[in-house]
Design a protein around this motif. Structure first.
Motif, PDB file in Angstrom:
ATOM      1  N   ASN A  12      -8.924  54.358  54.664  1.00 33.50           N
ATOM      2  CA  ASN A  12      -8.307  55.612  55.423  1.00 33.50           C
ATOM      3  C   ASN A  12      -9.304  56.088  56.450  1.00 33.50           C
ATOM      4  O   ASN A  12     -10.640  55.864  56.030  1.00 33.50           O
ATOM      5  N   GLU A  13      -8.782  56.522  57.505  1.00 30.10           N
ATOM      6  CA  GLU A  13      -9.877  57.015  58.794  1.00 30.10           C
ATOM      7  C   GLU A  13     -11.103  58.081  58.103  1.00 30.10           C
ATOM      8  O   GLU A  13     -12.145  57.927  58.646  1.00 30.10           O
ATOM      9  N   PHE A  14     -10.655  59.110  57.024  1.00 31.89           N
ATOM     10  CA  PHE A  14     -11.503  59.996  56.554  1.00 31.89           C
ATOM     11  C   PHE A  14     -12.590  59.087  56.221  1.00 31.89           C
ATOM     12  O   PHE A  14     -13.841  59.745  56.458  1.00 31.89           O
ATOM     13  N   TRP A  15     -12.781  58.129  55.548  1.00 31.11           N
ATOM     14  CA  TRP A  15     -13.650  57.215  55.199  1.00 31.11           C
ATOM     15  C   TRP A  15     -14.294  56.084  55.982  1.00 31.11           C
ATOM     16  O   TRP A  15     -15.492  55.889  55.917  1.00 31.11           O
ATOM     17  N   VAL A  16     -13.555  55.460  56.893  1.00 30.91           N
ATOM     18  CA  VAL A  16     -14.194  54.220  57.668  1.00 30.91           C
ATOM     19  C   VAL A  16     -14.595  54.723  58.901  1.00 30.91           C
ATOM     20  O   VAL A  16     -15.313  54.051  59.636  1.00 30.91           O
ATOM     21  N   ALA A  17     -14.056  55.802  59.785  1.00 32.78           N
ATOM     22  CA  ALA A  17     -14.385  56.246  60.921  1.00 32.78           C
ATOM     23  C   ALA A  17     -16.160  56.530  61.095  1.00 32.78           C
ATOM     24  O   ALA A  17     -16.498  57.266  60.065  1.00 32.78           O
ATOM     25  N   PRO A  18     -16.797  56.116  61.978  1.00 27.11           N
ATOM     26  CA  PRO A  18     -18.178  56.550  62.122  1.00 27.11           C
ATOM     27  C   PRO A  18     -18.151  57.987  62.094  1.00 27.11           C
ATOM     28  O   PRO A  18     -17.397  58.984  62.593  1.00 27.11           O
ATOM     29  N   ALA A  19     -19.015  58.532  61.466  1.00 26.41           N
ATOM     30  CA  ALA A  19     -19.559  59.841  61.231  1.00 26.41           C
ATOM     31  C   ALA A  19     -19.771  60.714  62.697  1.00 26.41           C
ATOM     32  O   ALA A  19     -19.949  59.947  63.435  1.00 26.41           O
ATOM     33  N   GLU A  20     -19.160  61.883  62.657  1.00 26.95           N
ATOM     34  CA  GLU A  20     -19.323  62.759  63.695  1.00 26.95           C
ATOM     35  C   GLU A  20     -19.916  63.852  63.476  1.00 26.95           C
ATOM     36  O   GLU A  20     -19.563  64.388  62.273  1.00 26.95           O
ATOM     37  N   ASP A  21     -20.632  64.485  64.395  1.00 28.64           N
ATOM     38  CA  ASP A  21     -21.011  66.056  64.121  1.00 28.64           C
ATOM     39  C   ASP A  21     -19.955  67.097  63.878  1.00 28.64           C
ATOM     40  O   ASP A  21     -18.878  66.773  64.551  1.00 28.64           O
ATOM     41  N   TRP A  22     -20.202  67.968  62.927  1.00 30.47           N
ATOM     42  CA  TRP A  22     -19.062  68.893  62.636  1.00 30.47           C
ATOM     43  C   TRP A  22     -19.403  70.154  63.792  1.00 30.47           C
ATOM     44  O   TRP A  22     -20.383  69.993  64.590  1.00 30.47           O
ATOM     45  N   THR A  23     -18.496  71.169  63.779  1.00 24.57           N
ATOM     46  CA  THR A  23     -18.677  71.981  65.002  1.00 24.57           C
ATOM     47  C   THR A  23     -19.776  72.789  65.117  1.00 24.57           C
ATOM     48  O   THR A  23     -20.487  73.086  66.242  1.00 24.57           O
ATOM     49  N   ALA A  24     -20.651  73.211  63.899  1.00 25.91           N
ATOM     50  CA  ALA A  24     -21.593  74.196  63.861  1.00 25.91           C
ATOM     51  C   ALA A  24     -23.152  73.322  64.526  1.00 25.91           C
ATOM     52  O   ALA A  24     -23.866  73.761  65.165  1.00 25.91           O
ATOM     53  N   ARG A  25     -23.024  71.945  64.212  1.00 23.47           N
ATOM     54  CA  ARG A  25     -23.901  71.069  64.504  1.00 23.47           C
ATOM     55  C   ARG A  25     -23.795  70.837  65.953  1.00 23.47           C
ATOM     56  O   ARG A  25     -24.828  70.757  66.619  1.00 23.47           O
ATOM     57  N   LYS A  26     -22.581  70.514  66.530  1.00 27.74           N
ATOM     58  CA  LYS A  26     -22.439  70.577  67.909  1.00 27.74           C
ATOM     59  C   LYS A  26     -22.825  71.705  68.807  1.00 27.74           C
ATOM     60  O   LYS A  26     -23.653  71.767  69.549  1.00 27.74           O
ATOM     61  N   ALA A  27     -22.454  72.885  68.117  1.00 30.14           N
ATOM     62  CA  ALA A  27     -22.595  74.320  68.779  1.00 30.14           C
ATOM     63  C   ALA A  27     -24.186  74.479  68.976  1.00 30.14           C
ATOM     64  O   ALA A  27     -24.819  74.819  70.205  1.00 30.14           O
ATOM     65  N   TRP A  28     -25.181  74.123  67.947  1.00 27.97           N
ATOM     66  CA  TRP A  28     -26.252  74.655  67.946  1.00 27.97           C
ATOM     67  C   TRP A  28     -27.140  73.613  68.369  1.00 27.97           C
ATOM     68  O   TRP A  28     -28.414  73.666  68.662  1.00 27.97           O
ATOM     69  N   GLY A  29     -26.447  72.557  68.804  1.00 31.97           N
ATOM     70  CA  GLY A  29     -27.306  71.276  69.420  1.00 31.97           C
ATOM     71  C   GLY A  29     -26.820  71.353  70.814  1.00 31.97           C
ATOM     72  O   GLY A  29     -27.151  70.430  71.736  1.00 31.97           O
ATOM     73  N   GLY A  30     -26.159  72.181  71.263  1.00 30.09           N
ATOM     74  CA  GLY A  30     -26.085  72.405  72.904  1.00 30.09           C
ATOM     75  C   GLY A  30     -24.825  71.354  73.296  1.00 30.09           C
ATOM     76  O   GLY A  30     -25.064  71.158  74.435  1.00 30.09           O
ATOM     77  N   GLU A  31     -24.240  70.790  72.510  1.00 31.35           N
ATOM     78  CA  GLU A  31     -23.072  69.888  72.780  1.00 31.35           C
ATOM     79  C   GLU A  31     -21.735  70.700  72.970  1.00 31.35           C
ATOM     80  O   GLU A  31     -21.593  71.854  72.669  1.00 31.35           O
ATOM     81  N   LYS A  32     -20.717  70.001  73.777  1.00 35.01           N
ATOM     82  CA  LYS A  32     -19.631  70.692  73.857  1.00 35.01           C
ATOM     83  C   LYS A  32     -18.939  70.650  72.542  1.00 35.01           C
ATOM     84  O   LYS A  32     -18.743  69.800  71.636  1.00 35.01           O
ATOM     85  N   PHE A  33     -18.369  72.072  72.460  1.00 35.88           N
ATOM     86  CA  PHE A  33     -17.579  72.168  71.127  1.00 35.88           C
ATOM     87  C   PHE A  33     -16.363  72.971  71.370  1.00 35.88           C
ATOM     88  O   PHE A  33     -16.189  73.870  72.316  1.00 35.88           O
ATOM     89  N   ALA A  34     -15.221  73.025  70.721  1.00 39.08           N
ATOM     90  CA  ALA A  34     -13.958  73.643  70.900  1.00 39.08           C
ATOM     91  C   ALA A  34     -13.892  75.142  70.675  1.00 39.08           C
ATOM     92  O   ALA A  34     -14.906  75.568  69.666  1.00 39.08           O
ATOM     93  N   LYS A  35     -13.430  75.885  71.553  1.00 41.40           N
ATOM     94  CA  LYS A  35     -13.395  77.495  71.634  1.00 41.40           C
ATOM     95  C   LYS A  35     -12.630  77.643  70.217  1.00 41.40           C
ATOM     96  O   LYS A  35     -11.751  76.964  69.946  1.00 41.40           O
ATOM     97  N   ASP A  36     -12.444  78.730  69.782  1.00 45.79           N
ATOM     98  CA  ASP A  36     -11.824  79.246  68.526  1.00 45.79           C
ATOM     99  C   ASP A  36     -11.103  80.603  69.013  1.00 45.79           C
ATOM    100  O   ASP A  36     -11.674  81.497  69.520  1.00 45.79           O
ATOM    101  N   TYR A  37      -9.638  80.740  68.456  1.00 45.62           N
ATOM    102  CA  TYR A  37      -9.128  81.833  68.794  1.00 45.62           C
ATOM    103  C   TYR A  37      -8.205  82.075  67.586  1.00 45.62           C
ATOM    104  O   TYR A  37      -7.581  81.604  66.756  1.00 45.62           O
ATOM    105  N   HIS A  38      -7.957  83.613  67.542  1.00 48.00           N
ATOM    106  CA  HIS A  38      -7.017  84.033  66.584  1.00 48.00           C
ATOM    107  C   HIS A  38      -5.754  83.760  66.682  1.00 48.00           C
ATOM    108  O   HIS A  38      -5.165  83.452  67.983  1.00 48.00           O
ATOM    109  N   VAL A  39      -4.853  83.547  65.496  1.00 46.26           N
ATOM    110  CA  VAL A  39      -3.488  83.026  65.673  1.00 46.26           C
ATOM    111  C   VAL A  39      -2.739  84.142  64.876  1.00 46.26           C
ATOM    112  O   VAL A  39      -3.291  84.874  64.276  1.00 46.26           O
ATOM    113  N   ASP A  40      -1.458  83.925  65.531  1.00 55.22           N
ATOM    114  CA  ASP A  40      -0.575  85.148  64.968  1.00 55.22           C
ATOM    115  C   ASP A  40       0.242  84.824  63.513  1.00 55.22           C
ATOM    116  O   ASP A  40       0.924  85.546  63.251  1.00 55.22           O
ATOM    117  N   TYR A  41       0.246  83.679  63.457  1.00 54.45           N
ATOM    118  CA  TYR A  41       1.246  83.216  62.139  1.00 54.45           C
ATOM    119  C   TYR A  41       0.593  83.571  60.686  1.00 54.45           C
ATOM    120  O   TYR A  41      -0.587  83.807  60.730  1.00 54.45           O
TER     121      TYR A  41
END
Length: 434
Positions: A405-434
């Motif tokens: 499965n992709e979960f195991w075989v895909a090359p490792a990627e930085d997670w959000t906090a690691r991107k954010a604190w490393g000065g990389e681009k990361f997705a913004k986050d917003y409240h949801v209504d559901y």
């Protein structure tokens, strides 16, 4: 600033200097022919570094085996109560300490179930997985046998309401591996044990879902459920929903990990069976799944660049069980955009290394000890004993995904906090209504 400090190899080199990596479980010989004590043996060389596709899975299953084997192997031998060293919180209340054994079984089985549900193969992992499945089935037969010294208590105390629910969750997660192979007498004893809980009402909190999932398990195996008990948990938790992926634990919001320990996983899996039996709508299920996805976004963002998460609220001795919701949404292949499986794998791998490769986490016989990182009985709550700690297995649910499965075989990627604190681009986050 040189961004090269973000590379996995350098970070893990630092982590390795800070603490010894978990030793690999000895794989010499066939698992089925090695005594349980030998299976717990730890090699001196470290595991491979985190974040390198192809090695993370082996690290995960070996670690899960190390955690769970004392429970499943002793249960299979009829020696769980004899050999499980029971440690309780210094503030432990008046409940019977004997509830700890059902805690160990229910929680361990809920965590190992997806892995055991995979088909047999002739890999090293497959050999150990088959051994654990065989032990689990033998153990279930023993612990529901009235003549066994390991018979589990369902008839007294309120705590069995909790851990019957985790055992029910295990059966729902792996019916073909853990339920269907059981003999008819054992099935009848399990069903009778679950029904015996009906003379005790769950508390007006997340406990209501324990009643719901136990009854929905009975429904799934052709039994008539207590519909009031089944529906009440789902109904009340929906009434207590606070928004943005968080349910109240009762009328109020508790800032802890019970949305992950209990609420989201049990809500989603209870509703799935109810939908299958015409007792809930697909819309209700999809809403619960969306809410769990939203909560999982927050969980992924809470994992620090160093691979830690905040020790917030009660029950932190359950260690990585706090990340069950994120782990389950990954197992279901329902990770919300923009989270990728490889970043979740990389983050959880480093968390596990930081948490379990610490002196005092396990005693000399391989049992988990009270604590968060290492051994610290004082951090345990008044309801916590050794069996409680096996909630830790609930972060290993993605092992139910095939090794391809992709979960195991895909090359490792930085997670959000690691991107954010490393000065990389990361997705913004917003409240949801559901």
């Amino acid at each position: 600033m040189d961004p090269s400090y973000l590379r996995f190899d350098l970070l893990d080199q630092i982590a390795m200097e800070r603490r010894k990596f978990l030793g690999a479980i000895s794989l010499m010989g066939l698992a089925g022919t090695i005594p349980p004590a030998s299976l717990l043996a730890v090699e001196k060389k470290p595991f491979e570094l985190a974040g390198m596709a192809g090695n993370d899975r082996e690290y995960w299953w070996r670690l899960l085996y190390k955690i769970a084997n004392p429970v499943t192997a002793n249960l299979a031998e009829g020696s769980l109560k004899k050999n499980m060293r029971v440690e309780k919180s210094p503030s432990f209340d008046s409940r019977s300490i004997h509830v700890t054994y059902l805690e160990a079984v229910g929680r361990t089985f809920a965590g190992i179930a997806p892995w055991l549900a995979l088909p047999d193969d002739d890999t090293k992992e497959g050999v150990f997985r088959k051994k654990m499945r065989t032990d689990a089935l033998s153990g279930l037969t023993r612990c529901f046998d009235p003549a066994s010294s390991d018979q589990l208590n369902f008839k007294t105390d309120y705590q069995p309401i909790v851990d019957a629910a985790y055992l029910a969750h295990a059966f729902l997660r792996a019916p073909k591996a853990l339920w269907e192979p059981l003999d008819s007498a054992t099935k009848e004893r399990i069903i009778a044990s679950f029904k015996s809980l009906r003379n005790r009402k769950p508390f007006n909190s997340n406990w209501l879902l324990f009643g719901s999932i136990s009854e929905v398990f009975l429904l799934s195996v052709g039994q008539e459920p207590d519909t009031e008990r089944l529906n009440k948990g789902v109904k009340k938790l929906n009434e207590w929903y606070k928004g943005d992926g968080c349910y109240g634990d009762g009328p109020n919001l508790a800032f802890d990990y019970y949305n992950s320990f209990v609420i989201h996983p049990m809500m989603v899996d209870t509703l799935k069976v109810m939908v299958d039996h015409g007792m809930a709508t697909s819309k209700e299920y999809e809403l619960a799944l969306s809410r769990m996805g939203r909560y999982a976004i927050g969980q992924e963002r809470m994992i620090s660049p160093e691979g830690t998460f905040p020790p917030i609220g009660r029950s932190i001795t359950y260690r990585t069980g706090a990340l069950q919701a994120l782990s389950q949404i990954a197992l279901m292949e329902q990770l919300p955009t923009p989270i990728k499986p490889a970043q979740v794998r990389a983050a959880l791998t480093l968390v596990k290394k930081n948490m379990y490769d610490v002196d005092g986490t396990f005693d000399e016989n391989g049992w988990l000890q009270l604590g968060f990182v290492g051994h610290d009985p004082d951090i345990a709550d008044y309801y916590t004993s050794t069996g409680s700690l096996y909630m830790a297995t609930l972060s290993f649910l993605p092992l139910g995904l095939p090794a391809t499965n992709e979960f195991w075989v895909a090359p490792a990627e930085d997670w959000t906090a690691r991107k954010a604190w490393g000065g990389e681009k990361f997705a913004k986050d917003y409240h949801v209504d559901y």
